[in-house]
Design a protein around this motif. Structure first.
Motif, PDB file in Angstrom:
ATOM      1  N   GLU A 165      51.856  33.603  42.790  1.00 21.96           N
ATOM      2  CA  GLU A 165      51.519  32.477  41.908  1.00 21.96           C
ATOM      3  C   GLU A 165      50.063  32.558  41.456  1.00 21.96           C
ATOM      4  OE1 GLU A 165      52.358  28.623  43.363  1.00 21.96           O
ATOM      5  OE2 GLU A 165      54.541  28.881  43.363  1.00 21.96           O
ATOM      6  N   THR A 166      49.197  32.990  42.350  1.00 26.52           N
ATOM      7  CA  THR A 166      47.770  33.109  42.004  1.00 26.52           C
ATOM      8  C   THR A 166      47.575  34.038  40.825  1.00 26.52           C
ATOM      9  OG1 THR A 166      47.124  32.718  44.298  1.00 26.52           O
ATOM     10  CG2 THR A 166      45.500  33.800  42.880  1.00 26.52           C
ATOM     11  N   ASN A 167      48.252  35.183  40.853  1.00 20.06           N
ATOM     12  CA  ASN A 167      48.099  36.140  39.756  1.00 20.06           C
ATOM     13  C   ASN A 167      48.766  35.665  38.475  1.00 20.06           C
ATOM     14  OD1 ASN A 167      46.457  38.364  40.582  1.00 20.06           O
ATOM     15  ND2 ASN A 167      48.052  38.931  42.050  1.00 20.06           N
ATOM     16  N   VAL A 168      49.871  34.919  38.589  1.00 20.61           N
ATOM     17  CA  VAL A 168      50.503  34.365  37.381  1.00 20.61           C
ATOM     18  C   VAL A 168      49.564  33.352  36.733  1.00 20.61           C
ATOM     19  CG1 VAL A 168      52.429  32.973  36.532  1.00 20.61           C
ATOM     20  CG2 VAL A 168      52.846  34.776  38.198  1.00 20.61           C
ATOM     21  N   LYS A 169      48.936  32.521  37.564  1.00 18.73           N
ATOM     22  CA  LYS A 169      47.981  31.540  37.029  1.00 18.73           C
ATOM     23  C   LYS A 169      46.833  32.230  36.289  1.00 18.73           C
ATOM     24  CE  LYS A 169      48.780  27.890  40.477  1.00 18.73           C
ATOM     25  NZ  LYS A 169      48.227  27.183  41.652  1.00 18.73           N
ATOM     26  N   LYS A 170      46.312  33.325  36.870  1.00 21.02           N
ATOM     27  CA  LYS A 170      45.195  34.047  36.230  1.00 21.02           C
ATOM     28  C   LYS A 170      45.647  34.681  34.917  1.00 21.02           C
ATOM     29  CE  LYS A 170      41.638  35.501  37.974  1.00 21.02           C
ATOM     30  NZ  LYS A 170      40.479  36.205  38.543  1.00 21.02           N
ATOM     31  N   GLY A 219      44.455  35.752  30.925  1.00 17.41           N
ATOM     32  CA  GLY A 219      45.048  36.906  30.245  1.00 17.41           C
ATOM     33  C   GLY A 219      45.038  38.168  31.081  1.00 17.41           C
ATOM     34  N   LYS A 220      44.662  38.047  32.354  1.00 16.46           N
ATOM     35  CA  LYS A 220      44.561  39.235  33.202  1.00 16.46           C
ATOM     36  C   LYS A 220      44.628  38.824  34.672  1.00 16.46           C
ATOM     37  CE  LYS A 220      41.400  43.177  33.937  1.00 16.46           C
ATOM     38  NZ  LYS A 220      40.140  43.795  33.488  1.00 16.46           N
ATOM     39  N   THR A 221      45.434  39.539  35.464  1.00 19.40           N
ATOM     40  CA  THR A 221      45.550  39.243  36.892  1.00 19.40           C
ATOM     41  C   THR A 221      44.405  39.880  37.664  1.00 19.40           C
ATOM     42  OG1 THR A 221      46.833  41.225  37.419  1.00 19.40           O
ATOM     43  CG2 THR A 221      48.071  39.285  36.679  1.00 19.40           C
ATOM     44  N   ASN A 222      44.347  39.580  38.948  1.00 17.38           N
ATOM     45  CA  ASN A 222      43.491  40.348  39.843  1.00 17.38           C
ATOM     46  C   ASN A 222      44.042  41.767  39.948  1.00 17.38           C
ATOM     47  OD1 ASN A 222      41.863  38.107  40.539  1.00 17.38           O
ATOM     48  ND2 ASN A 222      43.411  37.422  42.014  1.00 17.38           N
ATOM     49  N   LEU A 223      43.259  42.663  40.516  1.00 20.06           N
ATOM     50  CA  LEU A 223      43.749  44.019  40.751  1.00 20.06           C
ATOM     51  C   LEU A 223      44.870  43.951  41.800  1.00 20.06           C
ATOM     52  CD1 LEU A 223      43.345  47.091  40.192  1.00 20.06           C
ATOM     53  CD2 LEU A 223      41.913  47.133  42.245  1.00 20.06           C
ATOM     54  N   ILE A 224      46.036  44.481  41.444  1.00 20.37           N
ATOM     55  CA  ILE A 224      47.195  44.475  42.352  1.00 20.37           C
ATOM     56  C   ILE A 224      47.382  45.889  42.881  1.00 20.37           C
ATOM     57  CG2 ILE A 224      49.673  44.021  42.574  1.00 20.37           C
ATOM     58  CD1 ILE A 224      49.388  42.060  40.214  1.00 20.37           C
ATOM     59  N   LYS A 225      47.383  46.028  44.189  1.00 20.63           N
ATOM     60  CA  LYS A 225      47.465  47.347  44.802  1.00 20.63           C
ATOM     61  C   LYS A 225      48.885  47.663  45.279  1.00 20.63           C
ATOM     62  CE  LYS A 225      42.649  47.423  46.389  1.00 20.63           C
ATOM     63  NZ  LYS A 225      41.736  47.662  47.522  1.00 20.63           N
ATOM     64  N   PHE A 238      50.207  53.317  42.785  1.00 26.56           N
ATOM     65  CA  PHE A 238      48.989  53.116  41.993  1.00 26.56           C
ATOM     66  C   PHE A 238      48.572  51.650  42.025  1.00 26.56           C
ATOM     67  CE2 PHE A 238      52.536  52.431  39.127  1.00 26.56           C
ATOM     68  CZ  PHE A 238      52.161  51.329  38.362  1.00 26.56           C
ATOM     69  N   ASP A 239      47.320  51.403  41.641  1.00 25.49           N
ATOM     70  CA  ASP A 239      46.763  50.059  41.549  1.00 25.49           C
ATOM     71  C   ASP A 239      46.520  49.740  40.079  1.00 25.49           C
ATOM     72  OD1 ASP A 239      46.696  50.416  44.275  1.00 25.49           O
ATOM     73  OD2 ASP A 239      44.534  50.811  44.343  1.00 25.49           O
ATOM     74  N   ALA A 240      46.735  48.469  39.694  1.00 20.69           N
ATOM     75  CA  ALA A 240      46.531  48.110  38.286  1.00 20.69           C
ATOM     76  C   ALA A 240      46.416  46.603  38.135  1.00 20.69           C
ATOM     77  CB  ALA A 240      47.683  48.631  37.431  1.00 20.69           C
ATOM     78  N   LYS A 293      42.117  50.588  36.563  1.00 27.71           N
ATOM     79  CA  LYS A 293      40.683  50.471  36.862  1.00 27.71           C
ATOM     80  C   LYS A 293      39.888  51.524  36.103  1.00 27.71           C
ATOM     81  CE  LYS A 293      40.714  50.925  41.334  1.00 27.71           C
ATOM     82  NZ  LYS A 293      40.194  50.949  42.727  1.00 27.71           N
ATOM     83  N   ARG A 294      38.722  51.110  35.608  1.00 24.56           N
ATOM     84  CA  ARG A 294      37.832  52.083  34.980  1.00 24.56           C
ATOM     85  C   ARG A 294      37.074  52.825  36.065  1.00 24.56           C
ATOM     86  NH1 ARG A 294      36.752  47.323  31.979  1.00 24.56           N
ATOM     87  NH2 ARG A 294      37.708  47.376  29.896  1.00 24.56           N
ATOM     88  N   LYS A 295      36.570  54.012  35.737  1.00 27.50           N
ATOM     89  CA  LYS A 295      35.829  54.816  36.714  1.00 27.50           C
ATOM     90  C   LYS A 295      34.620  54.064  37.226  1.00 27.50           C
ATOM     91  CE  LYS A 295      37.161  59.384  35.049  1.00 27.50           C
ATOM     92  NZ  LYS A 295      36.668  60.649  34.472  1.00 27.50           N
ATOM     93  N   ARG A 296      33.955  53.325  36.327  1.00 27.87           N
ATOM     94  CA  ARG A 296      32.769  52.591  36.721  1.00 27.87           C
ATOM     95  C   ARG A 296      33.098  51.575  37.813  1.00 27.87           C
ATOM     96  NH1 ARG A 296      29.781  49.720  31.918  1.00 27.87           N
ATOM     97  NH2 ARG A 296      31.718  48.546  31.971  1.00 27.87           N
ATOM     98  N   GLU A 297      34.262  50.945  37.687  1.00 27.76           N
ATOM     99  CA  GLU A 297      34.689  49.988  38.702  1.00 27.76           C
ATOM    100  C   GLU A 297      34.891  50.677  40.041  1.00 27.76           C
ATOM    101  OE1 GLU A 297      37.943  48.281  36.084  1.00 27.76           O
ATOM    102  OE2 GLU A 297      37.469  46.599  37.394  1.00 27.76           O
ATOM    103  N   ARG A 298      35.452  51.887  39.991  1.00 30.96           N
ATOM    104  CA  ARG A 298      35.724  52.620  41.228  1.00 30.96           C
ATOM    105  C   ARG A 298      34.421  52.971  41.947  1.00 30.96           C
ATOM    106  NH1 ARG A 298      39.324  55.948  37.901  1.00 30.96           N
ATOM    107  NH2 ARG A 298      41.413  55.066  37.983  1.00 30.96           N
ATOM    108  N   VAL A 299      33.428  53.435  41.138  1.00 29.77           N
ATOM    109  CA  VAL A 299      32.143  53.830  41.717  1.00 29.77           C
ATOM    110  C   VAL A 299      31.445  52.614  42.315  1.00 29.77           C
ATOM    111  CG1 VAL A 299      29.847  54.717  41.188  1.00 29.77           C
ATOM    112  CG2 VAL A 299      31.866  55.797  40.186  1.00 29.77           C
ATOM    113  N   LYS A 300      31.518  51.513  41.558  1.00 29.35           N
ATOM    114  CA  LYS A 300      30.870  50.297  41.999  1.00 29.35           C
ATOM    115  C   LYS A 300      31.423  49.839  43.342  1.00 29.35           C
ATOM    116  CE  LYS A 300      29.274  46.134  39.690  1.00 29.35           C
ATOM    117  NZ  LYS A 300      29.485  45.240  38.554  1.00 29.35           N
TER     118      LYS A 300
END
Length: 715
Positions: free
Chosen positions: A664-669, A674-680, A688-690, A707-714
């Motif tokens: 429900e949390t991700n549906v609300k987001k 217009g975008k959920t949290n990262l779902i693993k 995969f995660d997306a 995920k973008r590469k920058r997000e992964r590095v961060k």
């Protein structure tokens, strides 16, 4: 040559084990031997391979659900192979039609469903060859050989086949018609657009769950007060509770305080001391329901899981047939117990316990009673002892329960000393109770890892005097009944006859062992979960809103009462025992289906579903619908637009997307941002995660964003 048809693959392997054999792709070949001079072909089903077709397959006009097409009463019932089982049926049919085969041995589980599974496959194969029946409760090589030496005439188990067929036809008639009529009528009230499945066992079971929930909701907690005194009898100290004829509780604090003031610091006299020894006999052997209840309490296993694990142990020949409602064994079985105990003694956990068994139970009718054994006896270990390290962890737990029940039966009773002391302070009576274990007996076996605190009391005598000081008032609150655990629900289904007001109906339910069969109760609970009628919250069974809606609709009908299934099972048992023809039962079921439809239509005029309509409209909306702007709500298996009926909005989101649940949390987001949290952990070709984002918000379609590469590095 003979063809042997087993119910499952592991069962087939166990049946072939005593003979020289070889696996030939989809079947097993038994080499020529004394038992099978020409050899034999062993094949197996995979549970039910066939099912009764849907109504619209019998009549195309029934595809659309309409009240005017009810009741649906077919002249005859047609079967179809279950699509996922088509290859297995092909393999069985190939063996049955083999020209070398001149006799068939039906070797399904020794019960009515086992009879139906195998006979129906033979019938649908179009094969008409002589048949005999293998009846075996244990799959050890010795038991299997003995059963093959004593094959039954196929006619002797024919009534079981008729019983199973009659049950399946009648369940179809009631289930299909009642489900359609209640679904259509409930939906016509503007309530949640869902299918409301109705069944003769699942619906009264659901009614028990809903009724318990309503007891909890309507319960009003009240305070109560008790008076507890500490007595000092010349240095011997113990506590006692003020006791009246109706118990120990006061409704008003001032009444308890009055007793406190009248007794605090006053002289006390021991009026009576009672010491009684009680012998507690070892527990009975396990039926499936008692095993399921204990495993649920001890390990939190669902009833379904317990049955599956026990079935696995049975198919490996380590325990006897699990789908039994008996707690007793025959004399023949009891005669081999010394051998079984000796073999259990070779396993480390039971070495000392088995060596200390102190009695024979051969003449103990608490365990050995032919009259209380019908087709199957209690679940006990066989003489084939497993290497424990080769069992799964779950199998070890279930096997341990079964093994210890056999060992404990061969121990003496546990002996307790029960002490009660009545202490008087003038005319006021205080009671003290204590219990002490004197001789553990069988509790050494079953409770060896559980330590109970004994309420030890001082050695006091009647007429001793002392003082009551201090005397205190304690406050408590009445508590509501608890929700059922799954194990408690299994027990409640079995014992439902005890709570029925109509004594005659209660007797019937007791005679047929309550709601459902021993082998099907776990399936009923699983079915209620699948239909979104119940959920398990903190190990207890909670009804969903959908359950309240249905039970409110059927509450004044036979469908909500255990009486229907009790009468039903009584008639089925008569068929299974050859005492009644199946046709009469099926004809009565057709008339009942017609009556249930008529009654539902008439009673629906008085249904008040207002609270449920409001709940759907006001149901904690997760966010605005991207298509029409109305609220998106949780609809059980999906998230969807609440305006599906008023605005014909078709927006839905599945709750499960390639192996991951959408919270429900991700549906609300998604609806808000217009975008959920990262779902693993999405499970495609690779895990995969997306994120989930809109592909086209106007259409309500979604897509993955990675995920973008920058997000992964961060990170």
């Amino acid at each position: 040559m003979q063809a042997i048809v087993a119910e499952k693959a592991l069962q087939a392997q166990a049946l072939a084990a005593p003979f020289k054999h070889s696996k030939k792709g989809t079947h097993i070949e038994i080499a020529p031997c004394g038992m099978f001079p020409q050899g034999a072909l062993m094949t197996w089903c995979s549970g039910h391979l066939f099912e009764i077709v849907e109504p619209h397959v019998m009549d195309a006009s029934l595809k659309k659900w309409r009240l005017e097409t009810l009741p649906m009463i077919p002249d005859s019932f047609k079967y179809k192979v279950i699509p996922s089982k088509a290859s297995r049926f092909k393999a069985v049919k190939a063996v049955l039609t083999d020209p070398r085969v001149n006799e068939i041995i039906a070797a399904g589980d020794p019960a009515r469903e086992g009879e139906l599974i195998v006979r129906l496959v033979i019938r649908m194969s179009g094969v008409k060859k002589p048949m005999r029946r293998l009846w075996v409760n244990s799959l050890t090589p010795k038991a299997v050989e003995k059963a093959f030496q004593n094959l039954l005439r196929i006619e002797s188990t024919q009534p079981l086949y008729f019983e199973a067929m009659a049950r399946s036809y009648a369940d179809w008639l009631i289930g299909m018609n009642a489900s359609r009529v209640y679904t259509l009528l409930i939906q016509s009230k503007g309530v949640e657009r869902s299918v409301y499945s109705v069944g003769r066992v699942q619906t009264p079971t659901l009614a028990m769950i809903v009724n318990r929930e309503r007891e909890i909701q309507e319960f009003v907690s009240k305070p109560f007060f008790e008076v507890v005194a500490t007595f000092n009898m010349d240095g011997k100290i113990y506590e006692g509770k003020y006791t009246m004829e109706n118990g120990t509780r006061f409704d008003k604090n001032e009444d308890a305080v009055a007793i406190q003031e009248a007794t605090n610091g006053k002289e006390a006299l021991i009026a009576e001391v009672k010491i009684e020894r009680k012998h507690v006999q070892p527990p009975a052997f396990h039926s499936l329901s008692t095993l399921q209840a204990l495993a649920n309490k001890r390990f939190r296993f669902s009833p379904k899981k317990t049955l599956e694990v026990t079935q696995s142990l049975y198919e490996k020949s380590y325990v006897t047939y699990p789908r039994t409602d008996s707690n007793h064994v025959t004399k023949g079985e009891a005669e081999v117990f010394p051998e079984v105990l000796k073999k259990l003694g070779t396993l480390e956990p039971y070495r000392e316990l088995a060596a200390k068994t102190s009695r024979s139970i051969l003449s103990d009718k608490r365990y050995v009673n032919e009259k209380l054994v019908s087709d199957h006896y209690a679940i006990i270990p066989t003489e084939k002892i497993p290497p424990l390290n080769r069992l799964s962890n779950d199998e070890q737990k279930i096997y341990d329960i079964i093994a210890r029940s056999l060992i404990a039966a061969h121990y003496g009773p546990a002996i307790f000393s029960h002490t009660s002391i009545q202490t008087n302070v003038s005319e006021h009576k205080f009671m003290t109770k204590g219990k002490q274990l004197l001789t553990p007996g069988w509790r050494t076996v079953i409770f060896d890892d559980q330590k109970e605190e004994d309420a030890l009391l001082p050695d006091v005598k009647e007429k001793e005097q002392g003082v009551a000081n201090p005397v205190k008032v304690t406050e408590g609150k009445t508590t509501p009944p608890k929700r059922f655990t799954e194990g408690e629900l299994i027990t409640a289904m079995k014992n439902v006859g005890q709570s029925v007001e109509d004594k005659e109906v209660g007797k019937v339910l007791k005679a047929v062992s309550g709601l459902g069969e021993e082998s099907t109760r776990s399936n009923v609970i699983e079915r209620l979960k699948q239909l979104d009628y119940i959920e398990i919250i903190q190990h207890r069974v909670a009804p969903c809103q959908k359950a309240f809606i249905l039970i409110d609709a059927v509450k004044d009908t036979l469908l909500a009462s255990p009486e229907l299934t009790g009468r039903w099972e009584q008639r089925l048992k008569e068929i299974g025992q050859g005492e009644a023809p199946p046709k009469n039962f099926i004809d009565q079921s057709k008339k009942l289906a017609e009556k249930l439809v008529q009654d539902a239509i008439q009673q629906s005029a008085s249904w008040d579903m207002t609270q449920y309509k409001a709940a759907v409209k006001a149901d904690q909306q997760l966010g605005p619908c991207p298509i029409c702007g109305a609220g998106v709500v949780d609809k059980g298996r999906i998230y969807g637009c609440s305006a599906y009926k008023t605005a014909s909005c078709k927006f839905i989101l599945t709750k499960k997307l390639i192996g991951k649940s959408l919270s429900e949390t991700n549906v609300k987001k998604l609806l808000d941002k217009g975008k959920t949290n990262l779902i693993k952990g999405f499970k495609g070709k690779k895990t995969f995660d997306a994120y989930i984002v809109w592909q086209d918000k106007r259409e309500g379609s979604i897509q993955f964003e990675f995920k973008r590469k920058r997000e992964r590095v961060k990170k």
